[in-house]
Enzyme design. Structure first.
Site, mmCIF file in Angstrom:
data_model
loop_
_atom_site.group_PDB
_atom_site.id
_atom_site.type_symbol
_atom_site.label_atom_id
_atom_site.label_comp_id
_atom_site.label_asym_id
_atom_site.label_seq_id
_atom_site.Cartn_x
_atom_site.Cartn_y
_atom_site.Cartn_z
ATOM 1 N N HIS A 26 -7.354 -35.907 -46.005
ATOM 2 C CA HIS A 26 -8.189 -36.259 -47.164
ATOM 3 C C HIS A 26 -8.325 -37.767 -47.338
ATOM 4 O O HIS A 26 -7.470 -38.536 -46.909
ATOM 5 C CB HIS A 26 -7.696 -35.589 -48.462
ATOM 6 C CG HIS A 26 -6.413 -36.113 -49.020
ATOM 7 N ND1 HIS A 26 -5.421 -35.295 -49.506
ATOM 8 C CD2 HIS A 26 -5.954 -37.383 -49.208
ATOM 9 C CE1 HIS A 26 -4.428 -36.033 -49.958
ATOM 10 N NE2 HIS A 26 -4.723 -37.294 -49.789
ATOM 11 N N ASP B 243 -8.896 -43.312 -57.300
ATOM 12 C CA ASP B 243 -8.443 -42.080 -57.948
ATOM 13 C C ASP B 243 -7.297 -42.332 -58.920
ATOM 14 O O ASP B 243 -6.739 -43.441 -58.973
ATOM 15 C CB ASP B 243 -8.053 -41.030 -56.896
ATOM 16 C CG ASP B 243 -7.161 -41.603 -55.777
ATOM 17 O OD1 ASP B 243 -6.666 -42.734 -55.938
ATOM 18 O OD2 ASP B 243 -6.985 -40.924 -54.768
ATOM 19 N N ASP C 280 -3.315 -34.120 -44.716
ATOM 20 C CA ASP C 280 -4.299 -33.042 -44.503
ATOM 21 C C ASP C 280 -5.708 -33.606 -44.232
ATOM 22 O O ASP C 280 -6.691 -32.878 -44.256
ATOM 23 C CB ASP C 280 -4.326 -32.073 -45.705
ATOM 24 C CG ASP C 280 -4.759 -32.746 -47.002
ATOM 25 O OD1 ASP C 280 -5.074 -33.967 -46.992
ATOM 26 O OD2 ASP C 280 -4.804 -32.058 -48.039
ATOM 27 N N GLU D 259 -9.729 -33.187 -51.243
ATOM 28 C CA GLU D 259 -8.956 -32.237 -50.456
ATOM 29 C C GLU D 259 -9.859 -31.451 -49.506
ATOM 30 O O GLU D 259 -11.085 -31.428 -49.696
ATOM 31 C CB GLU D 259 -8.236 -31.273 -51.414
ATOM 32 C CG GLU D 259 -7.257 -31.942 -52.362
ATOM 33 C CD GLU D 259 -5.988 -32.446 -51.679
ATOM 34 O OE1 GLU D 259 -6.017 -32.765 -50.473
ATOM 35 O OE2 GLU D 259 -4.953 -32.525 -52.371
HETATM 36 C C1 GLP Z 1 -2.810 -39.974 -51.934
HETATM 37 C C2 GLP Z 1 -3.954 -40.903 -52.304
HETATM 38 C C3 GLP Z 1 -4.741 -41.307 -51.075
HETATM 39 C C4 GLP Z 1 -3.794 -41.840 -50.011
HETATM 40 C C5 GLP Z 1 -2.795 -40.767 -49.646
HETATM 41 C C6 GLP Z 1 -1.826 -41.195 -48.559
HETATM 42 O O1 GLP Z 1 -3.253 -38.701 -51.648
HETATM 43 N N1 GLP Z 1 -4.833 -40.271 -53.242
HETATM 44 O O2 GLP Z 1 -5.693 -42.301 -51.445
HETATM 45 O O3 GLP Z 1 -4.541 -42.230 -48.883
HETATM 46 O O4 GLP Z 1 -2.055 -40.452 -50.814
HETATM 47 O O5 GLP Z 1 -0.792 -41.969 -49.093
HETATM 48 P P1 GLP Z 1 0.223 -42.778 -48.218
HETATM 49 O O6 GLP Z 1 -0.471 -44.023 -47.828
HETATM 50 O O7 GLP Z 1 1.379 -43.049 -49.134
HETATM 51 O O8 GLP Z 1 0.593 -41.936 -47.054
#
Ligand code: GLP
Length: 260
Positions: free
Chosen positions: A138, A67, A136, A143
């Protein structure tokens, strides 16, 4: 789904990195699905170490990222382009022409998304997709409410995700509201999925993903539909799991199972 609980973030990162390295050693031109966020940083550090010290070779590898934020140019310090370059690509020998990250600044998102999907297919599909999980539930930026058969597309971020990400930006109003993300359906087509989660703030999302119903309200629960998904957790991320004893039992007994 295989749930592996490790004693620490470091141990979890090493185990996941070894899995990726094993795939790469068996298939030097593997297609790797990359993730951003703080969670996979330990995996990237270990892969970089293996590259430097053990000659793990990325010369023939192709990568696809999950993404990117819409509106951030690639040199923006919070763009996922920048993150990947700083934390991984500039330390290993992936050929720049083999690196694919969704564009957050295209003039035509629909055709870019179609092209991205086609590139994944043309490169033979993703061999192993690394994933984190949002609080959440995802995966990537799918989402709650995202179709479990969704493809790469533009997505409006949930307020909770915008709040989670605000810590990285100077002002809350700087946090992008839209992202371009692989869909859940796109992710499910990878041959192998490796999801990592660390910390107590992920424990509820992890329990919903692993032991809750398959639902678009927790897009990570789609991993239950995948024939080869591994979930690496540290103790705090695993703290809400009801079947914990069984996961540990499997971890002990699996190495002694008859070869398949
Ligand atoms: C963002 C990214 C996800 C990732 C999430 C959690 O939403 N798009 O791919 O898994 O953050 O991030 P973190 O690993 O910093 O908690």
């Amino acid at each position: 789904m295989e749930v592996v609980v490790m004693p620490s973030y470091e141990a979890m990162s090493l185990a996941a990195a070894k899995l990726v390295a094993d795939i790469l050693n068996a298939k030097p031109n593997a297609v790797l699905g990359m993730a951003t966020g703080s969670t996979p940083l330990g995996v990237y550090q270990e892969l970089v170490r293996m590259h430097r010290e053990e000659g793990l070779d990325f010369a023939q590898v192709t990568t696809f990222n999950l993404d990117e934020y819409v509106g951030l140019p690639r040199q923006h310090t919070q763009s996922y382009h920048y993150f990947m370059h700083e934390n991984f690509f500039r330390h290993v020998n992936v050929s720049p022409g083999n690196i694919y990250i969704p564009s957050g600044t295209t003039s035509n998102y629909r055709s870019f998304c179609d092209w991205y999907e086609q590139r994944i297919k043309d490169c033979g599909g993703i061999d192993v997709q690394i994933l984190g999980i949002g609080s959440d539930g995802h995966i990537a930026f799918n989402e709650p409410g995202s179709s479990l058969s969704s493809r790469t597309r533009l997505k409006t971020l949930a307020k909770s995700t915008i709040d989670d990400n605000a810590r990285f930006f100077d002002r809350p109003s700087d946090v992008p509201i839209y992202a371009i993300t692989m869909g859940v359906g796109t992710i499910l087509e990878a041959r192998q999925l490796v999801l990592l989660a660390t910390g107590a703030n992920k424990s509820q999302a992890v329990a919903a993903m692993v032991e809750g119903p398959v639902t678009s309200m927790t897009t990570a629960s789609a991993l239950q539909l995948h024939p080869s998904a591994q979930v690496f957790l540290d103790e705090s991320a695993a703290s809400e799991l009801k079947m914990r004893e069984y996961y540990d039992w499997v971890k002990i007994k699996k190495p002694h199972a008859p070869p398949v």
